[in-house]
Design an enzyme around this catalytic site. Structure first.
Site, PDB file in Angstrom:
ATOM      1  N   PHE A 170       6.721  -6.191  13.314  1.00 62.89           N
ATOM      2  CA  PHE A 170       5.720  -5.529  14.150  1.00 62.89           C
ATOM      3  C   PHE A 170       6.059  -5.780  15.626  1.00 62.89           C
ATOM      4  O   PHE A 170       6.401  -6.897  15.996  1.00 62.89           O
ATOM      5  CB  PHE A 170       4.343  -6.093  13.805  1.00 62.89           C
ATOM      6  CG  PHE A 170       3.202  -5.332  14.409  1.00 62.89           C
ATOM      7  CD1 PHE A 170       2.848  -4.096  13.914  1.00 62.89           C
ATOM      8  CD2 PHE A 170       2.490  -5.866  15.471  1.00 62.89           C
ATOM      9  CE1 PHE A 170       1.785  -3.389  14.475  1.00 62.89           C
ATOM     10  CE2 PHE A 170       1.427  -5.173  16.041  1.00 62.89           C
ATOM     11  CZ  PHE A 170       1.076  -3.929  15.531  1.00 62.89           C
ATOM     12  N   ASP A 218       5.429 -14.346   9.184  1.00 60.73           N
ATOM     13  CA  ASP A 218       4.195 -13.671   9.566  1.00 60.73           C
ATOM     14  C   ASP A 218       3.636 -13.010   8.313  1.00 60.73           C
ATOM     15  O   ASP A 218       4.285 -12.145   7.714  1.00 60.73           O
ATOM     16  CB  ASP A 218       4.468 -12.639  10.669  1.00 60.73           C
ATOM     17  CG  ASP A 218       3.171 -12.073  11.236  1.00 60.73           C
ATOM     18  OD1 ASP A 218       2.197 -11.938  10.459  1.00 60.73           O
ATOM     19  OD2 ASP A 218       3.131 -11.761  12.436  1.00 60.73           O
ATOM     20  N   TYR A 224      -8.142  -9.739   9.830  1.00 58.43           N
ATOM     21  CA  TYR A 224      -8.957  -8.511   9.838  1.00 58.43           C
ATOM     22  C   TYR A 224      -8.357  -7.424   8.963  1.00 58.43           C
ATOM     23  O   TYR A 224      -8.926  -6.358   8.839  1.00 58.43           O
ATOM     24  CB  TYR A 224      -9.145  -7.998  11.272  1.00 58.43           C
ATOM     25  CG  TYR A 224      -7.875  -7.930  12.089  1.00 58.43           C
ATOM     26  CD1 TYR A 224      -6.982  -6.883  11.920  1.00 58.43           C
ATOM     27  CD2 TYR A 224      -7.547  -8.934  13.000  1.00 58.43           C
ATOM     28  CE1 TYR A 224      -5.801  -6.831  12.651  1.00 58.43           C
ATOM     29  CE2 TYR A 224      -6.374  -8.889  13.735  1.00 58.43           C
ATOM     30  CZ  TYR A 224      -5.506  -7.838  13.550  1.00 58.43           C
ATOM     31  OH  TYR A 224      -4.341  -7.802  14.259  1.00 58.43           O
ATOM     32  N   LYS A 225      -7.173  -7.678   8.381  1.00 58.19           N
ATOM     33  CA  LYS A 225      -6.557  -6.674   7.516  1.00 58.19           C
ATOM     34  C   LYS A 225      -7.087  -6.872   6.092  1.00 58.19           C
ATOM     35  O   LYS A 225      -8.249  -6.607   5.825  1.00 58.19           O
ATOM     36  CB  LYS A 225      -5.035  -6.755   7.639  1.00 58.19           C
ATOM     37  CG  LYS A 225      -4.568  -6.291   9.021  1.00 58.19           C
ATOM     38  CD  LYS A 225      -3.114  -6.517   9.323  1.00 58.19           C
ATOM     39  CE  LYS A 225      -2.788  -6.001  10.734  1.00 58.19           C
ATOM     40  NZ  LYS A 225      -1.516  -6.487  11.257  1.00 58.19           N
ATOM     41  N   ARG A 284       0.679   6.562   6.394  1.00 59.11           N
ATOM     42  CA  ARG A 284       0.604   5.260   5.732  1.00 59.11           C
ATOM     43  C   ARG A 284      -0.723   5.119   4.998  1.00 59.11           C
ATOM     44  O   ARG A 284      -1.783   5.440   5.541  1.00 59.11           O
ATOM     45  CB  ARG A 284       0.746   4.178   6.810  1.00 59.11           C
ATOM     46  CG  ARG A 284       0.911   2.784   6.288  1.00 59.11           C
ATOM     47  CD  ARG A 284       1.235   1.844   7.416  1.00 59.11           C
ATOM     48  NE  ARG A 284       0.065   1.621   8.289  1.00 59.11           N
ATOM     49  CZ  ARG A 284      -0.110   0.526   9.025  1.00 59.11           C
ATOM     50  NH1 ARG A 284       0.795  -0.428   9.024  1.00 59.11           N
ATOM     51  NH2 ARG A 284      -1.175   0.390   9.788  1.00 59.11           N
TER      52      ARG A 284
HETATM   53  C1  LIG Z   1      -1.449  -6.637  12.762  1.00 54.73           C
HETATM   54  C2  LIG Z   1      -0.285  -7.404  13.273  1.00 54.73           C
HETATM   55  C3  LIG Z   1      -0.297  -7.999  14.543  1.00 54.73           C
HETATM   56  C4  LIG Z   1      -1.456  -7.838  15.486  1.00 54.73           C
HETATM   57  O1  LIG Z   1      -1.573  -8.941  16.327  1.00 54.73           O
HETATM   58  P1  LIG Z   1      -2.954  -9.260  17.065  1.00 54.73           P
HETATM   59  O2  LIG Z   1      -2.632 -10.309  18.031  1.00 54.73           O
HETATM   60  O3  LIG Z   1      -3.926  -9.681  16.006  1.00 54.73           O
HETATM   61  O4  LIG Z   1      -3.424  -7.992  17.702  1.00 54.73           O
HETATM   62  C5  LIG Z   1       0.798  -8.750  14.923  1.00 54.73           C
HETATM   63  N1  LIG Z   1       1.854  -8.906  14.107  1.00 54.73           N
HETATM   64  C6  LIG Z   1       1.912  -8.328  12.882  1.00 54.73           C
HETATM   65  C7  LIG Z   1       3.104  -8.537  12.014  1.00 54.73           C
HETATM   66  C8  LIG Z   1       0.848  -7.552  12.440  1.00 54.73           C
HETATM   67  O5  LIG Z   1       0.913  -6.965  11.234  1.00 54.73           O
END
Ligand SMILES: *Cc1c(COP(=O)(O)O)cnc(C)c1O
Length: 396
Positions: A112, A183, A208-209, A355
């Site tokens: 990400f 992660d 939150y996911k 998605r």
């Molecule tokens: C959803 C996601 C994020 C989002 O980061 P936030 O700091 O919570 O906004 C970061 N890294 C990955 C791999 C994600 O899937």
């Protein structure tokens, strides 16, 4: 154990088919009342006494223990706070400190962007010739060379849903003398995880996911118990201090994972998350995983049979996939907007990916079939080709 799905445990709008729990989980029933009670009976009634009498100060540890159970970590090895991007920074900087003679952060192009951006920012800050080396997801294992300080990998590719082999890659990293940072943003609550078993040094994730903690819910961070005492926190906030209320002049980290705390925890969000996590007491992650693979397989076969315009970009083999299915389509953005207008909620990821997340807590086969009915109608009748569906929103 409660039978899946558990739709009755969530606040889902009538008629909506929600295939975006991989991005923001729905509101679990009970959270509203629990947060209202926290506001009224704790903050309202106790004011500052709440830190003690309502144990707000202990929440990062108690909620962390609930997360630990879901990711195969021991009690006392996970703490909560901040957002995932911040936790990535903390874990990455700690990992680099563990390999002072190496200069490479290895990641992959399926990671990400925020994780990669945080690495870039940290590298600029350190200003010591670190290199962020980004390889294709399939090439991570063979790229574990002896100059790699840390492998920073997100287990599921947010675009394709491709799932990395956690045990295998961690072993490859360790064989090369590198530190492993996972992660788990797209795996916590979706896929069984054995952190202790794979022996990775660090893991981070958001809540939150798939964990349904609500927008802005606090992130988690794990450090392997045998290394935690040696971590030098880059973000040396007072609540990571060994004795915050001694107000010493100089920083002295807590002896355990608490040293990865930074500042005041988001108590309202933490309370919402604590309540949201109750549903996991009634399900086994193995059952979630099996149901998720069934739903994704069904979606793939139905879409391929009825929507020839779409091209599967997720792995066909369920064992190599997270809990999402992605299809490429030239007109993916307007097609997704048209779907959303019909109350089938997925999302779009540039440049051309539609998605769909499958969360067996509240999605069943009837939802999958219903979603494909609408998708097939939109595609075969080109219903997506309306000016309003081409209009780009800020969040896609
Ligand atoms: C959803 C996601 C994020 C989002 O980061 P936030 O700091 O919570 O906004 C970061 N890294 C990955 C791999 C994600 O899937």
């Amino acid at each position: 154990m409660t039978k899946l799905p558990m739709k009755h445990r969530f606040s889902l709008p009538e008629g909506m088919i929600y295939l975006d729990g991989n991005s923001l989980g729905p509101l679990p029933l009970g959270v509203k009342e629990r947060v209202a009670s926290m506001l009224q009976d704790e903050w309202g009634a106790h004011l500052i006494k709440g830190w003690n009498v309502d144990n707000w100060m202990g929440q990062p540890a108690s909620v962390g223990n609930k997360i630990a159970r879901l990711i195969g970590a021991a009690q006392g090895t996970v703490t909560m706070g901040d957002t995932l991007s911040v936790k990535v920074y903390q874990a990455l900087s700690a990992a680099l400190k563990m390999r002072p003679d190496r200069r490479v952060i290895l990641s992959d192009s399926g990671n990400f962007p925020s994780d990669l951006y945080m690495a870039e920012g940290l590298i600029r800050q350190l200003d010591r010739d670190y290199e962020l080396r980004i390889v294709a997801p399939e090439e991570v294992a063979t790229s574990m060379t002896d100059d790699v300080a840390v492998a920073m990998i997100t287990q599921v590719d947010y675009r394709t849903g491709r799932l990395h082999d956690m045990a295998g890659l961690t072993k490859a990293a360790h064989d090369a003398g590198a530190v492993m940072l996972w992660d788990l943003a797209h795996t916590a609550g979706a896929v069984p995880i054995d952190l202790t078993g794979c022996s990775a040094e660090f893991a981070v994730g958001c809540t939150y996911k798939y964990l349904n903690g609500g927008p802005g819910a606090p992130a988690f961070i794990y450090a392997r118990p045998d290394i935690v005492g040696g971590i030098e926190p880059a973000l040396a906030g007072w609540l990571g201090h060994d004795a915050p209320f001694a107000f010493e002049q100089s920083y002295r980290p807590a002896g355990d994972i608490e040293r990865m705390r930074v500042g005041t925890p988001p108590v309202i969000q933490m309370t919402a998350l604590d309540e949201a996590l109750k549903v996991w007491e009634e399900v086994e992650m193995e059952d979630i995983r099996a149901a998720s693979i069934r739903l994704c397989d069904l979606f793939i076969s139905e879409v391929e049979a009825r929507c020839p315009e779409l091209t599967l970009v997720s792995p066909r083999n369920g064992a190599e996939r997270g809990s999402q299915v992605s299809f490429a389509f030239e007109h993916g953005y307007p097609a997704m907007q048209a779907l959303i207008a019909r109350d089938v909620i997925g999302d779009f990821r540039a440049p051309n990916i539609m998605r769909f997340g499958f969360t067996p807590l509240y999605i069943d086969e009837e939802d999958v079939r219903g979603a494909v009915d609408i998708l097939a109608d939109i595609l075969s009748n080109r219903l997506w080709d309306k000016p309003e569906y081409h209009q780009k929103s800020r969040v896609t």
